[in-house]
Design an enzyme around this catalytic site. Structure first.
Site, PDB file in Angstrom:
ATOM      1  CE  LYS A  53      -3.553   2.236   2.914  1.00 10.57           C
ATOM      2  NZ  LYS A  53      -4.363   2.099   4.145  1.00 10.57           N
ATOM      3  CB  SER A  95      -7.163   4.362   2.793  1.00 13.19           C
ATOM      4  OG  SER A  95      -6.538   3.683   3.863  1.00 13.19           O
ATOM      5  CB  SER A 108      -7.842   2.065   6.053  1.00 13.37           C
ATOM      6  OG  SER A 108      -8.275   3.404   5.982  1.00 13.37           O
TER       7      SER A 108
END
Length: 488
Positions: free
Chosen positions: A80, A155, A179
């Site tokens: 990520k 996210s 997230s």
């Protein structure tokens, strides 16, 4: 060898490499081909180092041949873009960090690298991980592999898509307000929000690099995303530990149960303060029914000794304070200046945002006192119950919505338009309580999109919600790849 090697469990991929049935170079080539084929339509991977990945794969093959392999030797992974990865662009989705290439890894990244994983790229995020959809002005939007008209979630949206499609063996996510959990649910994969403090969060954005602290930021945790619950269990001890990545992590408590029989399950679903869409509720009830059918004790009324609103207010004030910490002072002060316009006890998103960004030492002390009481109440509850089953979010997969005014966006919950930031409601229980929470797939909606169930466990007993995820995986027949992958 049968099936798609890119969709196998992490342990199965590793076993193929160790047995010489597949080389690290071959696995790397397959992953890079998958990225080349699928990423143009999905935009999950925003940076890819194919040449570097192949060079490291050759080294991994050499280590395997000489018997010097490590636990994750030769497995290709993406990370990520909230995490620093040495030598790779690490932007947090922000145009202001477009040219940023850190010299050292985030701690959790370093632990994976030292375990032998090969980092081949970065996955997409919203700006500073501050949205529930993965899109930003720098890299654009990430689409859902089940239907590209839908968002990947956020996210960790790019991460979840990369996992679901086999572009990565597994992924590394961060979670403050769901997230990891929400993207896992909306892409049909497993995700783990770890107990706070179990995994070092040093080296992630937010906060901005110049505002990093030695201590893990309140609420913020690091956890894996994977196609199989067993992978979460394999990865957790490799990730766990302090900022000194050479030091061993704590001894992880065994799961309370590995089979449903006798498992004590509290079903928390009908919550007036936090309504959920029928598509979500049906998935959570389905998961509870599967466990009950195999001998679990399921209660729809068991609750900790606090109101949902109390837990949410504590979480929301801390969450908005942390978000505000990373904002430019001018913007933060403008939002904080609105706090006096709201009545005491106002739990609207605007009120909580303003109050949180106006955090004072006195207010933090008050919240800390209330939160410690919450911890005690959770501890007492988990002396009687093993896990809580609840929604990961108020809705299932969301169609793309990039209105720049996040407060103007809405969620369709049973035909009613509710505030977009209601996403935070079901994130609050585990995050505000510092508790581990896994998300497992829970079937498909009538639109053919994945839905998930959140499984909250006791503090520092992360392997218990993982074990329940594994139970549900077995009862539902295992990982189901999205149509985009099934057609390959």
């Amino acid at each position: 060898m049968s099936g798609d090697p890119l969709l196998l469990k992490v342990a199965a991929q590793r076993d193929l490499l160790l047995a010489g049935k597949l080389s690290a170079c071959e696995l790397m080539a397959l992953a890079l081909q998958r990225i080349d084929r699928l990423n143009p339509a999905l935009n999950a991977i925003v940076h890819c180092d194919a040449e570097g990945g192949m060079a490291l794969a050759r080294l991994a093959d050499a280590r395997i041949r000489t018997g010097a392999s490590r636990p994750l030797e030769g497995l290709p992974i993406t990370i990520k873009d909230a995490f620093d990865v040495a030598g790779m662009p690490s932007t947090g989705g922000s145009p202001t960090l477009r040219e940023r290439v850190p010299a050292i890894d985030a701690i959790a990244v370093r632990r994976l690298r030292d375990a032998g994983a090969i980092i081949i790229g970065k996955s997409n995020v919203p700006v500073f991980s501050g949205d529930f959809q993965a899109f930003n002005p720098l890299h654009g939007m990430t689409s859902n592999p089940w239907n590209t008209a839908f968002s990947s979630g956020g996210s960790s949206g790019g991460a979840a898509v990369a996992v679901a499609t086999g572009m990565t063996s597994f992924e590394l996510g961060s979670d403050q307000g769901s997230s990891v959990r929400w993207p896992a649910a909306t892409n049909g994969v497993h995700g783990l929000k770890t107990s706070w403090g179990l995994v070092s969060s040093w080296g992630i954005i937010p906060p901005p690099p110049e505002k990093r602290t030695e201590r893990n930021v309140d609420l913020v945790v690091v956890g894996p995303l994977a196609r199989h619950a067993e992978d979460l269990d394999l990865l957790l001890p490799l990730l766990s530990g302090p900022r000194d990545w050479t030091a061993a992590g704590p001894r992880l408590a065994p799961p309370r149960r590995i089979e449903p029989k006798g498992l004590r399950v509290a079903l928390w679903l009908d919550e007036p303060f936090a309504p959920v869409d029928r598509s979500v509720a049906d998935g959570v009830r389905h998961a509870a029914a599967l466990l009950a059918g195999e001998g679990a004790v399921v209660s729809g009324t068991a609750r900790p000794g606090f109101r949902f609103e109390e837990a949410y207010e504590i979480f929301a004030l801390l969450n908005h304070w942390i978000v505000g910490y990373g904002l430019p002072a001018k913007i933060r002060d403008k939002i904080a200046g609105r706090a006096s316009a709201f009545a005491p006890g106002d739990l609207s998103h605007a009120a909580l945002q303003a109050r949180g960004m106006r955090m004072t030492p006195g207010l933090y002390q008050e919240i800390d006192f209330r939160r410690k009481r919450l911890f005690r109440q959770w501890s007492a509850f988990f002396s009687q119950w093993d896990v809580v089953l609840c929604p990961p979010a108020p809705v299932s997969a969301l169609r793309h919505d990039h209105d720049p005014n996040i407060m103007a966006r809405t969620l369709d919950v049973n035909g009613e338009a509710l505030p977009y930031l209601n996403f935070l409601h079901w994130a609050a229980l585990a995050a505000g309580g510092n508790l581990p929470a896994a998300v497992a797939p829970a079937g498909l909606t009538t639109e053919g999109m994945p839905r998930g169930v959140q499984i909250i466990g006791p503090f520092m007993e992360d392997r218990t919600p993982i074990a329940v995820s594994a139970m549900l995986e077995r009862l539902q027949g295992g990982f189901r790849p999205p149509p985009l992958v099934e057609g390959l």
